[in-house]
Design an enzyme around this catalytic site. Sequence first.
Site, short mmCIF file in Angstrom:
data_model
loop_
_atom_site.label_atom_id
_atom_site.label_comp_id
_atom_site.label_asym_id
_atom_site.label_seq_id
_atom_site.Cartn_x
_atom_site.Cartn_y
_atom_site.Cartn_z
N ASP A 123 0.87 -1.17 0.00
CA ASP A 123 0.00 0.00 0.00
C ASP A 123 0.92 1.24 0.00
O ASP A 123 2.13 1.11 0.26
CB ASP A 123 -0.84 -0.10 1.28
CG ASP A 123 -1.56 1.17 1.62
OD1 ASP A 123 -2.28 1.68 0.76
OD2 ASP A 123 -1.38 1.66 2.76
N ASP A 325 -1.92 -0.40 5.77
CA ASP A 325 -2.27 0.18 7.08
C ASP A 325 -3.74 0.51 7.25
O ASP A 325 -4.17 0.89 8.33
CB ASP A 325 -1.50 1.50 7.28
CG ASP A 325 -2.03 2.59 6.38
OD1 ASP A 325 -2.22 2.32 5.18
OD2 ASP A 325 -2.30 3.70 6.88
O1 LIG Z 1 -4.45 3.08 -0.25
P1 LIG Z 1 -3.53 4.17 0.20
O2 LIG Z 1 -2.32 4.32 -0.67
O3 LIG Z 1 -3.17 4.05 1.64
O4 LIG Z 1 -4.39 5.51 0.03
C1 LIG Z 1 -5.48 5.77 0.91
C2 LIG Z 1 -5.71 7.26 0.98
O5 LIG Z 1 -4.44 7.83 1.29
C3 LIG Z 1 -4.33 9.25 1.26
O6 LIG Z 1 -4.95 9.77 2.42
C4 LIG Z 1 -4.31 9.40 3.63
O7 LIG Z 1 -2.95 9.90 3.63
C5 LIG Z 1 -2.85 11.35 3.60
C6 LIG Z 1 -1.38 11.70 3.50
O8 LIG Z 1 -0.64 11.17 4.54
C7 LIG Z 1 -3.51 11.92 4.85
O9 LIG Z 1 -3.45 13.35 4.82
C8 LIG Z 1 -5.00 11.47 4.88
O10 LIG Z 1 -5.61 11.93 6.06
C9 LIG Z 1 -5.09 9.95 4.81
O11 LIG Z 1 -6.45 9.54 4.71
C10 LIG Z 1 -4.89 9.82 0.00
O12 LIG Z 1 -4.84 11.22 0.06
C11 LIG Z 1 -6.28 9.30 -0.30
O13 LIG Z 1 -6.74 9.80 -1.52
C12 LIG Z 1 -6.19 7.78 -0.37
O14 LIG Z 1 -7.46 7.24 -0.68
#
Ligand SMILES: O=P(O)(O)OC[C@H]1O[C@H](O[C@H]2O[C@H](CO)[C@@H](O)[C@H](O)[C@H]2O)[C@H](O)[C@@H](O)[C@@H]1O
Length: 382
Positions: A123, A325
Site C-alpha cells: 500500500d 495500514d
Molecule cells: O491506499 P492508500 O495508498 O493508503 O491511500 C489511501 C488514501 O491515502 C491518502 O490519504 C491518507 O494519507 C494522507 C497523507 O498522509 C492523509 O493526509 C490522509 O488523512 C489519509 O487519509 C490519499 O490522500 C487518499 O486519496 C487515499 O485514498
Amino acid sequence: MDLKPNHTTPVLADPATISNSRLVVSSGLLPCSPPGSVFSPNLSTVPRKKAGILDDVRASSWLDAMKSSSPRHKITRDYNHELLSADTDVAYRTWMVKYPSALKSFEQITNFAKGKRIALFLDYDGTLSPIVDNPDLAFMSIDMRAAVANVAKYFPTAIISGRSRAKVYEFVGLTDLYYAGSHGMDIMGPVREPSDHTPNCIRSTDKQGKEVNLFQPASEFLPMIDEVFNSLVKSTKEINGAKVENNKFCVSVHYRNVDEKNWKTVAQCVHDVIRNYPRLRLSHGRKVLEVRPVIDWDKGKALTFLLESLGISKCDDVLPIYVGDDRTDEDAFKVLREGNCGYGILVSSVPKESNAFFSLRDPQEVMEFLKSLVTWKKTSAR
Ligand SMILES: O=P(O)(O)OC[C@H]1O[C@H](O[C@H]2O[C@H](CO)[C@@H](O)[C@H](O)[C@H]2O)[C@H](O)[C@@H](O)[C@@H]1O
C-alpha cells in the site's frame, strides 16, 4: 464501513510456527487458488444498502467512526503522560501477541518462504510514506524509495493504492513495479498469456514503451466520478480544512484538517451529493471519506488479479505478502487469510482488529522489513 474483521479465526496455517502454540499447524501447504480454479473478475455490482450509510449523519455511530479513524495519541503532561504511555505500551504489546511483529517473526516468515517465490504487494499512504496533514505532500523518503527499488529487483512487487495510479506513480517514481490505483480499480500489470479477453482489460504501453495490460473495471463510472468530484469541491468549499481529491475512479473527501465540530457538516455534504447516485457507495479511511463505484472490486480482488497476471496464482510455490495500514487493505488481508495462501502485514502503531497475520509499527519498520528480505535473498542460495 466495509471492514468486517473476522475475530474468531486468528490462525495461521504455517508449518514454520510449530513452536508457537497460538498458531495452528496445517498440512504444510499453503494452497493458493483451489486446484483448477481460474480467477475471473466478477464485476457485478454490490447492492448499496437501502438506507445509505450516511442517511442520518447525526447517527452517533457514523460520527464515532469519523472520530476513531486514524487515532492519535493524546499527549498529556508529566505523571499522567507516563501512566498513559505505560498503558498504551501494555495494550500494544498485548495486541502484538495476536499480530506479532513481522521483523521479530522474520525467521518464521523466511522459513516458510523457503522454496517459494515471494510476491510483494505494498500500500502507499501510511505504509511507504508517513501520514501527513497535506495529502499532496505525502512523499516517501529517499531511503524508502531505494529500499522499494531494491526489493523489486528480487521479488515481483506491486503498489496497490487508493490514490489515482498516476499520482502514486508520481510519488513512487520507480519503473520496475506494477501499479494499481483507485483501490485496485486501475491496474497496469503484466501482459497475460495466452492473451485473455477479460472485459475492461486492454493492451497498452507504459511510460517506458513496454507492453502492459490495463484493467479498469470501473471505466464506465469516469464521467460520474468527475461530476461528483466537482459537486463535492463546490459543496465543501466553505468548510475550512476540507479537501477533495480526485483519485480517478473514486473521490476522497479529507477531514483531517477540519475542526471536529464541523465533521458533521462534511458528512452531510458528502451525503447530500451521493444520495443522487445510487451506483456510488461510501467507505471510510484514515480521516477520509471515500466515494467509489458499487462494483464488486477492491484491493483483495486486485491482489488476486495481479497474482494471476503474473502467472503465480495457482502454485504452491508462491508466497504473497501484502503490507498495508488502512481499512481498504483489509480486503487483501482477508483474501490471503481465507485462501490460506500468504501473509498480510498490518502497519499500525495502535492496536486494531485486522485480518492480517503480522504487524509493523510504521513505515520505518516497513523499510527495515523490505531491506531484510533483500539481505535474506542475497545471503541464501534460493
Ligand atoms: O491506499 P492508500 O495508498 O493508503 O491511500 C489511501 C488514501 O491515502 C491518502 O490519504 C491518507 O494519507 C494522507 C497523507 O498522509 C492523509 O493526509 C490522509 O488523512 C489519509 O487519509 C490519499 O490522500 C487518499 O486519496 C487515499 O485514498
